[in-house]
Write an enzyme that holds these catalytic residues in place. Sequence first.
Site, PDB file in Angstrom:
ATOM      1  CE1 TYR A 152       8.267 -10.951  -9.774  1.00  0.00           C
ATOM      2  CE2 TYR A 152       9.155  -9.735  -7.912  1.00  0.00           C
ATOM      3  CZ  TYR A 152       9.340 -10.400  -9.110  1.00  0.00           C
ATOM      4  OH  TYR A 152      10.605 -10.528  -9.643  1.00  0.00           O
ATOM      5  CB  THR A 182      13.543  -3.031   3.511  1.00  0.00           C
ATOM      6  OG1 THR A 182      12.785  -3.262   4.697  1.00  0.00           O
ATOM      7  CG2 THR A 182      15.000  -3.373   3.741  1.00  0.00           C
ATOM      8  CG  ASP A 194      11.152  -9.168   8.758  1.00  0.00           C
ATOM      9  OD1 ASP A 194      10.363  -8.287   8.368  1.00  0.00           O
ATOM     10  OD2 ASP A 194      12.367  -8.976   8.930  1.00  0.00           O
ATOM     11  CG  HIS A 214     -27.248  14.671 -13.574  1.00  0.00           C
ATOM     12  ND1 HIS A 214     -26.734  14.908 -14.832  1.00  0.00           N
ATOM     13  CD2 HIS A 214     -26.318  13.920 -12.912  1.00  0.00           C
ATOM     14  CE1 HIS A 214     -25.548  14.332 -14.927  1.00  0.00           C
ATOM     15  NE2 HIS A 214     -25.270  13.719 -13.780  1.00  0.00           N
ATOM     16  CG  ASN A 264      14.283  -5.476  -9.332  1.00  0.00           C
ATOM     17  OD1 ASN A 264      13.294  -5.102  -9.963  1.00  0.00           O
ATOM     18  ND2 ASN A 264      15.123  -6.385  -9.813  1.00  0.00           N
ATOM     19  CD  GLN A 296      14.608  -3.878   8.071  1.00  0.00           C
ATOM     20  OE1 GLN A 296      14.508  -4.594   9.061  1.00  0.00           O
ATOM     21  NE2 GLN A 296      13.778  -3.987   7.049  1.00  0.00           N
ATOM     22  CD  GLU A 304     -22.920  19.213  -9.232  1.00  0.00           C
ATOM     23  OE1 GLU A 304     -23.080  18.266 -10.042  1.00  0.00           O
ATOM     24  OE2 GLU A 304     -22.347  19.081  -8.137  1.00  0.00           O
ATOM     25  CD  GLN A 337      11.440 -10.514 -16.980  1.00  0.00           C
ATOM     26  OE1 GLN A 337      11.629  -9.309 -16.907  1.00  0.00           O
ATOM     27  NE2 GLN A 337      12.374 -11.394 -16.668  1.00  0.00           N
TER      28      GLN A 337
END
Length: 444
Positions: free
Chosen positions: A134, A249, A374, A433, A226, A271, A428, A198
């Site tokens: 994204y 950030t 960056d 097992h 966001n 920033q 256990e 979406q």
Amino acid sequence: MTARTELRRVDLRGSSPSTTELRSVLPRGGVDVNSVLHLVTPIVDTVRERGAEAALDYGQQFDGVRPATVRVPAEALDRALAELDPDVRAALEVSIERSRIVHGDQRRGDTVTEVVPGGTVTEKWVPVDRVGLYVPGGNAVYPSSVVMNVVPAQVAGVTSLVVASPPQAEFGGLPHPTILAAAALLGVEEVWAVGGAQSVALLTYGGQDTDGAELAPVDMITGPGNIYVTAAKRLCRGVVGIDSEAGPTEIAILADETADPVHVAADLISQAEHDVLAASVLVTTSPELADAVDAAVAEQIGRTKHVDRVRTALGGDQSGIVLVDTIDDGIRTVDAYAAEHLEIQTRDASDVAARVRSAGAIFVGPWAPVSLGDYCAGSNHVLPTAGCARHSSGLSVQTFLRGIHIVDYSRDALADVAQHVVALANAEDLPAHGDAVRVRFEAL
């Protein structure tokens, strides 16, 4: 005369706050993802049910444009790259080259461990099959985020990549052309013109495009966004993997009297330029530096393009100057804060940086500002926020790899440990097992 802009101060001198106390008094903003879940849940549900048509409808509602298809045509990618400003292309090529150098050294190899003669455990590293990356829109254009997401995925060996970015009315419903050009430069052929919650939902559940083409779901979603994107990632987590729930950030700067206040002020402002919720925090042993940084911020802020955004961010509860007695106290403070980006601008900065335990990325000395990371340091700028650097790492090749254990034991090797397997199974209260081991020998 330039108006004075002062960051709020937290004075910890003469005290020895605990980690709990530090976390409560340090500047911290953040967002309440839970507060928007009721808005995002119906979006995710509708896209799961109606697929691309619903995602495009939401694009019309939120972005003011409805592309003809979700998938960006190949010719649009080619055109964006052909028309890309040559200086921007050269800069992106440098960013990609350096990122590939750094991430290329991160790829893990398989490890074979012989536990006993005839008994081995191999850890095999396998890339995620399909990843959705994204790239947000919003206040800025982020081709650098295309680089930071795509390069480690490619180095990891992910073979199916899709970049998703919001459609832009200004560009006929396509993502910003610089985003498309960056994707094309990296060899990414699949780009979706869909953003927001979406986008996350469509990446998760897939569907059929308006032209009948398949929009295959992904196995993992990475990249910042966001609060609505973050909420959607929270809702879809489990159906898909995610890298993190990214918040606003942040930068923290640990500095002493040797720091240049002009540099410190510029880095705090850079920033704050991202978002009104961005956090800029200075931790210093020097009240004189703090005063000089306030003056330098006041002098520089009027020259910055996004002055209102910067003023709001620097004036918020998430930003400030923290005064401490010693560098040791400063290290404890920045460890408690666990910044996404941490700059060390002190005497013996490399030694100080080596002692820090909690940060997304550390920038050492006066010639390594966050903006270098960056874009062109080679490091990754998708990093943990909101204190998550105490337990999480930034995006890397490892993000896209899965470790699979392969257990290979011979008869003798199993026989050697069989009694212990049975004993633990009985302890256990899971006797079947133990029987699964016992019958292998009783049947012979």
